[in-house]
Scaffold this motif. Structure first.
Motif, short mmCIF file in Angstrom:
data_model
loop_
_atom_site.label_atom_id
_atom_site.label_comp_id
_atom_site.label_asym_id
_atom_site.label_seq_id
_atom_site.Cartn_x
_atom_site.Cartn_y
_atom_site.Cartn_z
N PRO A 220 8.69 47.39 26.60
CA PRO A 220 9.95 47.00 25.98
C PRO A 220 10.06 47.47 24.54
N ILE B 126 4.54 43.74 21.14
CA ILE B 126 4.56 42.28 21.10
C ILE B 126 3.61 41.70 22.12
N ASP C 147 12.21 52.44 31.48
CA ASP C 147 13.08 51.47 32.11
C ASP C 147 12.69 50.09 31.65
N MET D 12 13.45 46.08 30.17
CA MET D 12 14.08 45.46 29.03
C MET D 12 13.47 45.96 27.75
N LYS D 13 14.30 46.11 26.76
CA LYS D 13 13.81 46.43 25.43
C LYS D 13 13.50 45.13 24.70
N THR D 14 12.70 45.22 23.68
CA THR D 14 12.29 44.01 22.97
C THR D 14 13.47 43.15 22.51
N PRO D 15 14.51 43.73 21.88
CA PRO D 15 15.63 42.87 21.47
C PRO D 15 16.26 42.15 22.66
N TYR E 76 3.55 43.48 29.96
CA TYR E 76 4.21 44.12 31.10
C TYR E 76 3.41 45.35 31.54
N VAL F 208 14.76 41.24 25.38
CA VAL F 208 13.84 40.17 25.75
C VAL F 208 14.09 38.95 24.86
N MET F 209 14.17 39.22 23.56
CA MET F 209 14.36 38.12 22.61
C MET F 209 15.69 37.41 22.88
N PRO G 182 4.36 35.82 23.48
CA PRO G 182 3.34 36.80 23.90
C PRO G 182 2.44 37.25 22.76
N VAL G 183 2.99 37.32 21.56
CA VAL G 183 2.22 37.91 20.47
C VAL G 183 0.94 37.13 20.21
N LEU H 268 6.41 41.33 13.06
CA LEU H 268 6.38 41.05 14.50
C LEU H 268 5.22 41.81 15.17
N ARG I 232 11.49 37.62 34.81
CA ARG I 232 10.15 38.19 34.62
C ARG I 232 9.83 38.44 33.15
N ILE I 233 10.39 37.63 32.29
CA ILE I 233 10.07 37.75 30.87
C ILE I 233 8.74 37.06 30.60
N ILE I 234 8.50 35.96 31.30
CA ILE I 234 7.19 35.34 31.21
C ILE I 234 6.61 35.25 32.62
N THR I 235 5.31 35.06 32.69
CA THR I 235 4.72 34.80 34.01
C THR I 235 4.45 33.30 34.11
#
Lengths: 241, 594, 346
Positions: B426, B377, C9, C11-14, B381, C16-17, C274-275, C112, C223-226
């Motif tokens: 992720p 995505i 290690d 977060m996984k994408t789900p 990171y 994050v969402m 991000p995409v 996605l 820290r999901i977005i900067t």
């Protein structure tokens, strides 16, 4: 037609197939997209422009084919453009005379037919190398292919955009055609997107996708029919008759 | 002695995974019993294998040289214990590709009888050449992981800073930590030897701050041994952040300098050695003991007693796992190296070599096993953690689309494969795998183009030769026709390596038959030398290939390969000039007149 | 056999969402509090449509349906749409928006991760282009000007277009739109007297914007977005507003730009998708500034009431280019590689 090549019997069929489907100027060659996208908001617009393009295409192919042996290669493109421009001017004058309202609607896109690459493309790729009648057939079939795509686009966009079909047909066919208007969905809220050019892009994209789907399924069917024929020996030496 | 203040710098990116080191550092370094069979790969380093000195059935003593180091990039291998050579055969070796290589099979006799070791008592005053020879003869190659021959690395000139790498940043691994805790004085002596050999002004020992005991031990050793040399040695605590133990990263932390892409640290006056290497150097120089054992960490949840072992080289890992109490039923993954850069074990009969710093036996659920990778995505990171400041998601994109050129222009070859990007991804994409694949493909492409280029050159050369011969033959015919007229000639303008016909007509004069004779002889010789040249050209090409590969990978073998390449090239030029000489000689007219 | 690294290690994408969804909550709840349950009904409709369409397309594309649905990206798209769209549109517009976003905005490009444009904004722009009247008049009036619609009223408006409900009493134009149409006609003091601006900046809207800001802060903390994109969006808009809109009598003042529209939610939640955004730090900055500038340009000199959707879509076009020309300096290199086209010299 003494100099004329002996044409294969299947040649006209091939021309027809290519014009309407195989190498359709709009769907496959993606030529002439500018008028295609700009004026196909209704069926009548599409029909008007399609007919005009068809006439020019047939005329230009015929003329180019006739002069193909006398034009120097160096000046062939200006010559072709001159021919096309004259034809377009004639068509424009004719439309002014007989379908003035439609002429007003289509506006700049009538003179712009001159720059339609599909026409110059056929003149260069086919008519300048092929005999008279074949060139006329090619021009006609390519024109039909272009017209059909325009019509489908116009119909789809008119339907999605304003929920009707055959609105304003009187522009082309006279007063009695006013009653041809068919309100497919009553009280349809106009969907501006489909009427605006971006909608044309999307519908066009979907049409191309649809064609590709049909082609690939045809191919798959052919492949599955042809597959079990087993290995075949091919003659690789000796004289080929 | 006062500790000089060293200003620390930060390398870009990096991650902080749980270190997991406490388990294996709770016990002192242990000595496992001898295995029933030792398997010693002939090549345990980066470079080329040496010559095997022993035969099957031979009785050897501990420390006896089994493989010599006569070739430029080879490293000696010694018997790790006394016993009988039972076979010399292919066997699985610890290598990421899981390949087989030639190994010497040694059956210990249990006596552990060693040859007499002879060290230099006064090693700090000994001639450096002798010390280097001693290091070479002791079979020392970098113990940190790359396995570069230490003596070759030490020959680099103009070194200002010697860096001793005790960072050991990868989780689970604690071999260097334990070595520093228990044998800090020997390490310090090794460092002093290295300082002497490199003539560096200053030595920085970088140790991650999660190893306070190691730092304390090293500082204490330094405290004990105060003299002119030791004041140049500085123990520096560096922040715990993976991959601070990477050579380029540690250099950045300690000196603030970046090793230029594709160059060696020596190009900026820095030389990096592992603490384990320093220890081995001391053992070799001071005590005369060749490298026959190393400290290896056995870690992971599937072991009942994870610890550090001093392992005789060649011990199969299965033996060590048994010794540390492997619970087979809990075992999930068996990894050589750490969890971030290690590689899977093919069979437990794989031996410990000079570069094996860790054997990791994880139990179920200990390391998060990635699920199915999801689409990228582009969260970025990976960009944040990349220590090489690459754009991993772009590289991934180019790798999947097989756009090699773009991948290269995005500096794919600066990737050190540390795995930080995949660690944080992720979408759990195995990014490093894609980069390895892309690198491999690009290398293959390069090799193929080079090969075809060379083939083309050869073909053109052959055409030229045929053309020359044709012209020569015509000239001969012409000469024969001219014999009757007996025209005497002026001196022909035969320059060496002339592209013109070898002999000009009319120059032959009346010595025709003789000259043809000599021409034939010469042509045979010419053919022979041409053959040699072609072979040499091949060799140069291969050497260049290898050098460029090492260069683009940033391996520290590059300098040695460069030297090998230079040598080959000199040979080639000698051959070429010889041919020139022959060709100018083969013109008999010239030979006659001069 | 798997290759290293073996350890992962973060977060996984789900996850994050789901965090994005969670971060939307404060703003969303504030919206419901001030503007009524129209937002609730539209959210339900959009979520349902998006999930159904996504499942359908995945099934047609022969992709694992449940596995892919779990990544929750369709939910995020739907939620963003529900928050961005006016609350009193007819139901089929929501259905259309949800389907277009998932089908045309995302799945047609390959799902996605492959969509060059923000899917939610594609659908928003489509509706804005197609139904400009509905899109500019179906906004709810905030608490204080009207009684926020309860679920029943909202459903009747949305599903039946119920003429019994006095829609005019509940809906109207946005404060931005109001100010823009009055600027130049009245003096700013006079404009501020209008009830829609309330006591502070824009009645109701200001709190919603701030609540979304809180959510954005949560994303920053996790820290999901900067910070780069949100800060640069606001910065770009502010600089433009200070340069061209310093006179409150003629143009919309800067704080109304900040709090009176969808700028905050756009800066923190939409532009940061991000995409479709660049990935380099410098690229993110330019991307954000571009959005900020465009938002001002369209708001000030364009015909549309708000501009975040168009600004984001236009800047989405530039993301690949920005990624190419803002590459960071690779470790060990002298300078960054920012050439557009690499000429291969052989």
């Amino acid at each position: 037609m003494g100099k004329c090549r002996v044409s294969n019997n299947s040649e006209p069929l091939k021309i027809m197939w290519n014009g309407v489907w195989g190498s359709n100027p709009a769907l496959v060659q993606l030529l002439g997209l500018c008028p295609l996208l700009a004026v196909t908001s209704t069926v009548v617009n599409a029909l008007g422009l399609g007919m005009a393009t068809l006439c020019v295409l047939v005329g230009s192919n015929a003329a180019v084919s006739l002069i193909r042996n006398w034009v120097q290669p160096a000046i062939r493109l200006p010559a072709f453009v001159m021919i096309i421009a004259s034809l377009v001017t004639s068509v424009e004058l004719l439309m002014q005379a007989y379908t003035y309202d439609l002429y007003l609607v289509l506006g700049i896109f009538i003179p712009l037919i001159v720059t339609n690459c599909a026409i110059l493309g056929r003149a260069e790729a086919y008519a300048s190398k092929n005999p008279f009648f074949m060139s006329i057939l090619d021009g006609f079939m390519m024109g039909v292919g272009f017209l059909l795509v325009l019509l489908v686009l116009g119909a789809v966009r008119e339907l999605i955009g304003q929920g009707t079909l055959f609105t304003d047909m009187h522009l082309l066919f006279g007063e009695e055609a006013k009653s041809w208007r068919w309100e497919v969905v009553p009280d349809y809220p106009p969907f501006l997107f489909a009427i605006l050019p971006p909608g044309a892009f999307v519908v066009m994209g979907l049409l191309i996708a649809l064609k590709n789907v049909i082609d690939s399924s045809l191919k798959a069917k052919q492949a599955s029919n042809a597959a079990p024929s087993g290995s075949k020996r091919v003659r690789v030496t000796g004289p080929v008759t | 002695m006062t500790q000089r203040h060293i200003e620390l710098h930060q390398f870009p990116g990096g991650i902080c995974p749980p270190t997991q080191k406490a388990l294996s550092t709770s016990r002192p370094i242990a000595y496992p019993p001898l295995a029933k069979q030792l398997i010693l790969p002939i090549q345990q380093h980066t470079g080329m294998p040496g010559r095997v000195l022993v035969k099957v059935g031979e009785q050897v003593k501990k420390g006896q040289m089994l493989v010599d180091a006569q070739l430029p990039m080879s490293v000696a291998v010694h018997a790790s214990t006394s016993g009988i050579i039972t076979a010399i055969d292919e066997h699985w070796v610890p290598h990421p590709s899981g390949m087989k290589d030639m190994c010497i099979f040694l059956e210990p006799d249990g006596l552990d009888e060693s040859v007499e070791y002879q060290g230099y008592e006064n090693y700090l005053e000994t001639n450096p050449t002798k010390l280097l020879e001693c290091i070479r003869a002791s079979g020392i190659s970098g113990l940190g992981g790359a396995g570069f021959p230490t003596d070759i690395k030490l020959k680099a000139s103009k070194i200002e800073t010697l860096i001793i790498n005790g960072a050991e940043c990868e989780p689970y691994i604690s071999a260097d930590d334990m070595l520093m805790r228990e044998r800090s004085e020997d390490i310090l002596q090794g460092i002093l030897i290295l300082l002497k050999l490199t003539k560096a002004d200053v030595c920085l020992v970088g140790i991650e701050d999660d190893k306070p005991q190691a730092i304390f031990a090293m500082k204490q050793a330094l405290e004990k041994d105060k003299d002119d040399d030791t004041h140049r040695v500085n123990i520096v605590e560096v922040p715990t952040r993976y991959p601070s133990g990477g050579e380029k990263q540690l250099i950045k932390i300690l000196t603030g300098k970046e090793v230029p892409s594709g160059k060696l640290p020596a190009s900026i006056g820095v030389l990096c050695q592992n603490v384990g290497t320093a220890y081995a150097v001391h053992q070799a120089v001071a005590l005369g003991r060749p490298l026959v054992s190393r400290i290896t960490t056995l870690a992971g949840g599937a072991l009942s007693t994870p610890m550090n072992l001093e392992v005789p080289l060649g011990t199969p890992i299965g033996h060590l796992l048994e010794y540390t109490g492997l619970h087979q039923e809990q075992l999930e993954q068996l990894i050589i190296g750490g969890p971030l850069m290690g590689f899977p074990v093919k069979t437990t009969s794989i031996p410990i070599t000079k570069i094996s710093n860790c054997i990791l036996a994880t139990k179920q659920g200990e390391l998060s096993t990635p699920e199915q990778a999801r689409p990228c995505i582009r969260c970025g990171y990976c960009t944040d953690v990349c220590p090489a400041q690459l754009l991993p998601q772009q590289l991934y994109w180019f790798s999947t689309a097989q756009e090699w050129q773009k991948a290269e222009s995005h500096n794919l070859f600066d990737c050190i494969e540390c795995g930080a990007c995949a660690y944080v991804c992720p979408s759990e994409i195995p990014l490093v795998q894609y980069y390895r694949f892309a690198k491999g493909e690009i290398r293959q492409d390069r090799a193929a183009t080079e090969k075809s280029d060379r083939a083309r050159e050869r073909f053109e050369f052959r055409n030229q030769r045929i053309e020359r011969e044709k012209v020569a033959r015509a000239a001969r015919r012409q000469a024969r026709a001219n014999t009757d007229t007996k025209v005497l000639s002026e001196k022909p303008h035969a320059k060496p390596m002339d592209k013109q016909p070898l002999r000009s007509a009319g120059a032959i004069g009346d010595v025709e038959s003789e000259s043809i004779q000599s021409l034939l002889v010469d042509e045979a010789a010419l053919e022979a030398i041409n053959k040699k040249i072609r072979m040499m050209e091949d060799r140069v090409g291969k050497a260049r290939e290898r050098y460029e590969m090492a260069l683009s990978d940033g391996l520290d073998t590059a300098s040695a390969l460069k030297r090998a390449l230079d040598k080959q090239e000199t040979k080639l030029t000698t051959l070429l000039s010889e041919r020139e000489r022959m060709m100018s000689h083969s013109d008999p007219a010239e030979g006659k007149e001069t | 056999m798997k290759s290293s690294p073996y350890s992962r290690d973060g977060m996984k994408t789900p996850t994050v969402m789901r965090w994005v969804l969670a971060a939307l909550l404060p703003g969303y709840l504030t919206q419901i509090y001030f503007f009524g349950w129209g937002y609730g009904v539209s959210m339900l409709l959009l979520l349902l449509t998006a999930v159904l369409v996504e499942a359908g397309v995945l099934a047609i594309r022969k992709r694992p349906v449940l596995e892919t649905l779990k990544d929750s990206s369709a939910l995020v798209t739907a939620a963003l749409l529900a928050i961005a769209l006016p609350p009193f549109l007819p139901w089929w517009m929501y259905v259309m928006a949800g389907s277009v976003a998932v089908l045309f905005g995302k799945q047609l490009y390959g799902g996605l991760g492959f969509n060059p444009f923000n899917p939610a904004m594609i659908a928003y722009a489509l509706l804005l282009v197609s139904y400009p009247v509905a899109m500019s008049t179906s906004w709810a009036l905030p608490l204080g000007l009207a009684e926020p619609a309860d679920i029943l009223t909202a459903s009747r408006i949305i599903f039946l277009g119920d003429p019994l409900v006095q829609l005019d009493a509940l809906s109207g134009a946005t404060p931005l739109d109001t100010y823009k149409s009055l600027a130049g006609v009245e003096l700013s003091d006079g404009i501020w007297q209008k009830p829609i601006f309330g006591e502070h900046v824009a009645l109701g809207w200001e709190w919603v914007a701030m609540a979304f800001g809180v959510g954005g802060g949560l994303l920053l903390l996790k820290r999901i977005i900067t910070w780069h994109i949100p800060v640069c969006v606001i910065l770009g808009l502010s600089v433009m507003a200070m340069l061209f809109g310093w006179d409150p009598d003629r143009s919309v003042p800067i704080h109304l730009h900040w709090l009176g529209g969808s700028l905050i939610v756009g800066a923190f939640f939409i532009a940061t998708d991000p995409v479709s955004a660049p990935t380099t730090t410098l690229g993110k900055c330019w991307f954000g500034i571009g959005i900020g500038v465009l938002v001002y340009v369209i708001r000030a000199w364009g015909n549309y009431p708000d501009a975040v959707a168009f600004a984001v879509l236009l800047m989405n076009f530039t993301a690949p280019l920005l990624d190419q020309i803002t590459q960071p300096k690779t470790f060990g290199h002298q300078k960054p590689n920012r050439t557009l086209i690499k000429v291969q010299v052989k």
